[in-house]
Design a protein around this motif. Sequence first.
Motif, mmCIF file in Angstrom:
data_model
loop_
_atom_site.group_PDB
_atom_site.id
_atom_site.type_symbol
_atom_site.label_atom_id
_atom_site.label_comp_id
_atom_site.label_asym_id
_atom_site.label_seq_id
_atom_site.Cartn_x
_atom_site.Cartn_y
_atom_site.Cartn_z
ATOM 1 N N SER A 132 3.403 3.430 -8.769
ATOM 2 C CA SER A 132 4.394 2.407 -8.429
ATOM 3 C C SER A 132 5.087 1.820 -9.653
ATOM 4 C CB SER A 132 3.724 1.284 -7.630
ATOM 5 O OG SER A 132 2.618 0.750 -8.344
ATOM 6 N N ARG A 180 0.835 -1.210 0.000
ATOM 7 C CA ARG A 180 0.000 0.000 0.000
ATOM 8 C C ARG A 180 0.864 1.251 0.000
ATOM 9 N NH1 ARG A 180 -2.630 0.970 4.288
ATOM 10 N NH2 ARG A 180 -2.158 -0.832 5.608
ATOM 11 N N LEU A 198 1.813 -3.725 -8.621
ATOM 12 C CA LEU A 198 2.657 -2.532 -8.675
ATOM 13 C C LEU A 198 2.778 -1.947 -10.078
ATOM 14 C CD1 LEU A 198 5.530 -3.757 -6.317
ATOM 15 C CD2 LEU A 198 3.625 -2.239 -5.748
ATOM 16 N N ASN A 201 5.310 5.879 -2.527
ATOM 17 C CA ASN A 201 6.043 5.221 -3.613
ATOM 18 C C ASN A 201 7.429 5.824 -3.792
ATOM 19 O OD1 ASN A 201 6.162 6.900 -6.435
ATOM 20 N ND2 ASN A 201 4.397 7.537 -5.216
ATOM 21 N N ARG A 234 2.295 1.738 -3.425
ATOM 22 C CA ARG A 234 1.281 2.193 -4.374
ATOM 23 C C ARG A 234 0.754 3.590 -4.031
ATOM 24 N NH1 ARG A 234 -1.979 -1.559 -7.158
ATOM 25 N NH2 ARG A 234 -3.850 -0.534 -6.335
#
Length: 349
Positions: free
Chosen positions: A338, A290, A333, A298, A293
């Motif tokens: 990401s 998480r 991803l 990121n 992302r």
Amino acid sequence: MTTPPRSADARASVEQESPVVPPPPPRFIPPRRFVNLTEENRSLINSLRSATSTLQETDTCMRSLRNLMTSEEDGGAAQFREVILELDAAGLRRMAWFLTSHSGYFLTIARNKNGSYRLQKLLGKSNDVDTLFFAAFFRSFLDIMTDKEASFVVVQGLRVFSNVMKEALFPHIIEHAVDLACDQHGCVALNRSITVLDDPYCRTFFLYAVVVNALPFSYHAYGNFVVQHVLDLNDLQCTRNIAVNLRGHCVELSFERYGSYIMEKLLDTKESMVVVVEELLKCEGDRLVRLARGTYGNFVVYKALRVTQAEIVTCGDLFWGLVNKLKPFRDLLGASYSYTIATLLDSID
């Protein structure tokens, strides 16, 4: 065997090759530019030269002094310079006394762009003048430091004041550190103050105020800039102390806009980088994904991968730890945030 004497032609050749260098011309000092003082400023000079004055004369003097310090009319800057040149040490001391005798009066001038600049020009003129300004700073420290223009006066004071005066201001700095760092103009003033302090002992007090408040500052829209500024000083001890104070909050901060800036800065130094990456490795795989992302997280995860990969010899366990936690979630991803992380994972055999 004796060396034959040089011929006249040879001597002439040497003289031509080594001509006499004439002395440099005398330095040109431009004549003092004549400034025709206004009647008001001429009267002001006379008042500042006088040891005593009536209440009415004092009111007139302070009104004229405010005009001198803030006015742009009638060549205000030139008028100010001429008045300063006309005054002796006693006159300058009396001028500083009038400027600093009332907090409201001083703040009105300091908050004016011209007033701030001209107050700065008075600092460092003499120890007596500096002492009067120091007292004014002490009385209204927070009000001055949180004003865009007035804060420049304190910063200049930190350049020219004696270390004794600087140290006397430190309790105020510690007391008001949070208020300053979390203010739009105060955070800038705090950063400037840290920059101009070249004495390591004096700077330590400012750095301490930032280190102990690193966690709340890192969440704040203005406070984070103060933490970033301190990290940019590349003081390894200070950087390590900030990392230690943020330990246990690195993942949470990485999710936040301002906190992620701090985490990226900490990843630039090996000692603090270890603190951040070890905390990333401790969080559950789905939470790390998480973060990877996330809009801000990121950047932290990608940079953590890059810096540990660059230090693969000494940080291989950290790098492969991140890779092994992220690889199982590679298919999650591919989103825009990401994408760089996914690309990096794909490049690893």
